[in-house]
Design an enzyme around this catalytic site. Structure first.
Site, short mmCIF file in Angstrom:
data_model
loop_
_atom_site.label_atom_id
_atom_site.label_comp_id
_atom_site.label_asym_id
_atom_site.label_seq_id
_atom_site.Cartn_x
_atom_site.Cartn_y
_atom_site.Cartn_z
N HIS A 1 1.08 -1.44 11.33
CA HIS A 1 0.06 -1.07 12.15
C HIS A 1 -0.51 -2.28 12.48
O HIS A 1 -0.36 -3.36 12.07
CB HIS A 1 -0.98 -0.02 11.77
CG HIS A 1 -1.75 -0.26 10.37
ND1 HIS A 1 -1.00 -0.73 9.41
CD2 HIS A 1 -3.27 -0.32 10.16
CE1 HIS A 1 -2.12 -1.06 8.20
NE2 HIS A 1 -3.14 -0.83 9.09
N HIS B 1 -3.84 -3.48 12.50
CA HIS B 1 -4.88 -3.88 11.65
C HIS B 1 -4.68 -5.31 11.34
O HIS B 1 -3.75 -5.72 10.94
CB HIS B 1 -5.51 -2.83 10.47
CG HIS B 1 -6.42 -1.85 10.83
ND1 HIS B 1 -6.15 -0.84 10.18
CD2 HIS B 1 -6.89 -1.72 11.98
CE1 HIS B 1 -7.12 0.27 10.70
NE2 HIS B 1 -7.53 -0.33 11.84
N ASP C 1 -5.62 -7.29 8.91
CA ASP C 1 -4.85 -7.62 7.49
C ASP C 1 -3.45 -7.40 7.39
O ASP C 1 -2.73 -7.90 6.39
CB ASP C 1 -5.60 -6.97 6.25
CG ASP C 1 -5.55 -5.59 6.27
OD1 ASP C 1 -5.47 -5.12 7.43
OD2 ASP C 1 -5.71 -4.99 5.50
N HIS C 2 -2.77 -6.98 8.51
CA HIS C 2 -1.38 -6.74 8.45
C HIS C 2 -0.44 -7.69 9.60
O HIS C 2 0.74 -7.51 9.58
CB HIS C 2 -0.99 -5.23 8.77
CG HIS C 2 -1.66 -4.43 7.62
ND1 HIS C 2 -0.63 -3.72 6.64
CD2 HIS C 2 -2.61 -4.01 7.37
CE1 HIS C 2 -1.42 -3.05 5.90
NE2 HIS C 2 -2.66 -3.22 6.27
N HIS D 1 -3.60 7.26 9.63
CA HIS D 1 -4.52 6.21 9.08
C HIS D 1 -5.64 6.48 10.17
O HIS D 1 -5.67 7.01 11.02
CB HIS D 1 -3.72 5.14 9.14
CG HIS D 1 -4.42 3.82 8.59
ND1 HIS D 1 -5.19 3.68 7.57
CD2 HIS D 1 -4.66 2.42 9.12
CE1 HIS D 1 -5.93 2.64 7.21
NE2 HIS D 1 -5.24 1.77 8.43
N ASP E 1 -0.52 1.68 5.74
CA ASP E 1 -2.04 2.37 5.41
C ASP E 1 -2.08 4.12 5.40
O ASP E 1 -1.60 4.24 6.86
CB ASP E 1 -3.15 1.70 6.06
CG ASP E 1 -3.39 0.34 5.45
OD1 ASP E 1 -2.39 -0.14 4.46
OD2 ASP E 1 -4.39 -0.54 5.84
N HIS F 1 -1.49 -2.70 -1.78
CA HIS F 1 -2.58 -2.58 -1.06
C HIS F 1 -3.89 -2.40 -1.91
O HIS F 1 -4.57 -1.36 -1.82
CB HIS F 1 -2.45 -1.69 0.13
CG HIS F 1 -3.23 -1.79 1.34
ND1 HIS F 1 -4.52 -1.32 1.41
CD2 HIS F 1 -3.17 -2.76 2.36
CE1 HIS F 1 -4.93 -1.33 2.60
NE2 HIS F 1 -4.27 -2.30 2.98
ZN LIG Z 1 -5.08 -0.59 8.08
#
Ligand SMILES: [Zn+2]
Length: 309
Positions: free
Chosen positions: A63, A65, A67-68, A145, A216, A274
């Protein structure tokens, strides 16, 4: 085949855990490495491993976001600076928007890559089988998510049985073309009239491995579906036992929910990642202990840890 964790933290980096990324190392199988997610600093983590960036042939994003994905532009640019190495193309699979993120970052920073990137974007309507090669099939399904996020199921195709050469020699089969015939499943008759049944000399095909890597997610049946009979399930564990409500509110899971998914899917082992920076080392052993009451073969992974499959 093994998985090496490059970043096992949630949301933001801490001293012990970088943000999300893991490498599925398929060096013996296809001489490639597949990355799953690429949080900021992934390329620094890779420097601490034996992974060569050029070997990374495919990147799968769960996804969008930060942090990914914030490590993508840096990794892709550095991958270009490998002197004297062949510049091989790269495939990126991910939600719609990943192409624009990557191309915009490269364009505004004036980065030019000497290799090509092939983007494979998907949305709610184009999930399912996203890749099939002669050795692997990869499926993606939508998880639950706060934004569109998927989980991946990587299925290795069954491995052909191998020929038992010693046994053939012992049976008096002369080394040569007959070996090839028997290997192809053909029964043969030797000059002395001995019948050789190919099936007696070829081991049974071995089932390919199933690796499930989730992004997530709240607890959902989709996770169970993606993980059915998997050899390994990599599941987020942003929260701990008792935090189910807050986990739900933030679109995440607890260790207990991950363990329930593993149990329902009948996986062989569960790897929790995670992990929030709130958890200290004593909390980590508790995370594992609590999860193990629901699913025994569970382990909380660390950055740079390698798990053989
Ligand atoms: Zn996320």
């Amino acid at each position: 085949m093994d998985i090496q964790f490059l970043g096992t933290g949630a949301g933001q980096p801490s001293k012990a855990r970088n943000v999300s990324s893991l490498a599925l190392k398929l060096l013996d199988e296809i001489n490639e490495v597949w990355l799953f997610d690429c949080g900021e600093g992934t390329q620094n983590r890779i420097l601490e491993t034996t992974i060569r960036p050029r070997k990374v042939s495919k990147i799968f994003i769960t996804h969008l976001h930060g942090d990914h994905i914030f490590g993508l532009p840096g990794f892709l640019s550095s991958r270009a600076f490998q002197a004297n190495e062949e510049q091989t193309d790269l495939d990126i699979y991910g939600p719609q928007g990943i192409k624009s993120f990557v191309l915009t970052s490269l364009r505004v920073s004036g980065s030019r890559l000497p290799y090509r990137i092939h983007f494979h974007e998907f949305d709610h309507n184009s999930l399912g089988k996203i890749l099939e090669t002669d050795k692997f099939t990869v499926y993606a399904e939508e998880l639950d998510h706060t934004i569109f996020c998927v989980g991946y199921r990587v299925m290795q195709k069954d491995l052909e049985g191998t020929l038992d050469a010693e046994k053939l020699k012992a049976a008096g089969v002369p080394f040569g073309p007959l070996f090839g015939k028997i290997k192809n499943g053909q029964d043969v008759v030797l000059e002395d009239g001995t019948e050789i049944k190919a099936a007696d000399y070829i081991s049974a095909p071995r089932p390919g491995k199933i690796i499930t890597i989730l992004g997530d997610t709240r607890k959902t049946n989709v996770s169970v579906r993606l993980a059915v009979n998997a050899d390994v399930l990599v599941h987020e564990s942003t929260y701990g036992k008792g935090d189910e409500k807050i986990a739900r509110n933030h679109g995440h899971s607890t260790n207990m929910q991950a363990a329930q998914v593993a149990a329902e899917a009948g996986v062989k082992r569960l790897l929790l990642n995670h992990i929030s920076a709130r958890f200290l080392s004593k909390d980590i052993s508790q995370l594992k202990k609590d999860a193990a009451s629901v699913f025994e073969n569970v382990h909380v992974v660390k950055d740079l840890e390698e798990v053989e499959l």
